[in-house]
Motif scaffolding. Structure first.
Motif, PDB file in Angstrom:
ATOM      1  N   SER A  66      16.277  10.906  -0.986  1.00 42.86           N
ATOM      2  CA  SER A  66      15.554  10.852   0.478  1.00 42.86           C
ATOM      3  C   SER A  66      16.574  10.706   1.639  1.00 42.86           C
ATOM      4  O   SER A  66      16.404  11.135   2.578  1.00 42.86           O
ATOM      5  CB  SER A  66      14.534   9.609   0.401  1.00 42.86           C
ATOM      6  N   HIS A  67      17.556  10.102   1.228  1.00 41.89           N
ATOM      7  CA  HIS A  67      18.557   9.874   2.251  1.00 41.89           C
ATOM      8  C   HIS A  67      19.501  11.082   2.795  1.00 41.89           C
ATOM      9  O   HIS A  67      19.568  11.585   3.725  1.00 41.89           O
ATOM     10  CB  HIS A  67      19.464   8.750   1.992  1.00 41.89           C
ATOM     11  N   MET A  69      17.843  14.190   2.094  1.00 44.06           N
ATOM     12  CA  MET A  69      17.154  15.091   2.640  1.00 44.06           C
ATOM     13  C   MET A  69      17.091  14.637   4.301  1.00 44.06           C
ATOM     14  O   MET A  69      16.747  15.689   5.134  1.00 44.06           O
ATOM     15  CB  MET A  69      15.791  15.137   2.173  1.00 44.06           C
ATOM     16  N   LYS A  70      17.137  13.368   4.610  1.00 46.56           N
ATOM     17  CA  LYS A  70      17.266  13.006   5.930  1.00 46.56           C
ATOM     18  C   LYS A  70      18.333  12.985   6.815  1.00 46.56           C
ATOM     19  O   LYS A  70      18.622  12.776   7.771  1.00 46.56           O
ATOM     20  CB  LYS A  70      16.511  11.512   6.337  1.00 46.56           C
ATOM     21  N   GLU A  72      21.063  11.185   6.097  1.00 49.80           N
ATOM     22  CA  GLU A  72      21.743   9.957   6.500  1.00 49.80           C
ATOM     23  C   GLU A  72      22.624   9.538   5.351  1.00 49.80           C
ATOM     24  O   GLU A  72      22.978   8.461   5.283  1.00 49.80           O
ATOM     25  CB  GLU A  72      20.312   8.840   6.101  1.00 49.80           C
TER      26      GLU A  72
END
Length: 151
Positions: A66-67, A69-70, A72
């Protein structure tokens, strides 16, 4: 983080996740007992250990993806979390089940004939929520060992 470090972390977490499933399966069928006869004495703790590993690696795989994909994943210090937290979660899962079975917490597990499903499930959740469990454990230890002589 550079690409090779991201790939290495993703590979590590994937191996830890899928390897823990394979290890549980090997324990279940008794694949290690011929080579390591002492495994039968540690088997129950190894189930908790690998359940914590599955939970910890699943959570950190989710966080990593998730990080990623963002966009981050910029801080190099985060790699320590992705590498070490799943390892810490394994031991914490074993300790958590041991604490509950000792009667310290007001939780009881239902006994099943085939396996300790409740304990293994709890070890998974502790692995998955490693940070939250440590926060609760810290709170319990503060209350349990508070200094009552001070006024």
């Amino acid at each position: 983080m550079n690409r090779s470090l991201k790939a290495l972390i993703l590979l590590y977490l994937s191996i830890l996740f899928f390897g823990s499933f394979l290890a549980v399966g090997a324990l279940w069928v008794g694949a290690f007992e011929a080579t390591f006869p002492f495994i039968s004495e540690l088997e129950i703790f190894l189930y908790y250990f690998f359940a914590g590993s599955i939970g910890g690696s699943l959570r950190h795989l989710y966080m990593f993806c998730s990080h990623y994909m963002k966009g981050e994943l910029l801080d190099y210090r985060e790699w320590i979390m992705y590498i070490f937290y799943p390892i810490f979660a394994t031991g914490t899962a074993v300790v958590s089940v041991t604490l509950i079975q000792s009667g310290l917490f007001l939780i009881e597990f239902t006994d099943f004939e085939n396996a300790p499903y409740g304990q293994i499930s709890f070890a998974f959740f502790v692995g998955f929520g490693f940070n939250r469990f440590l926060t609760k454990l810290n709170s319990v230890s503060k209350n349990l060992f508070q200094d009552t002589t001070r006024k």
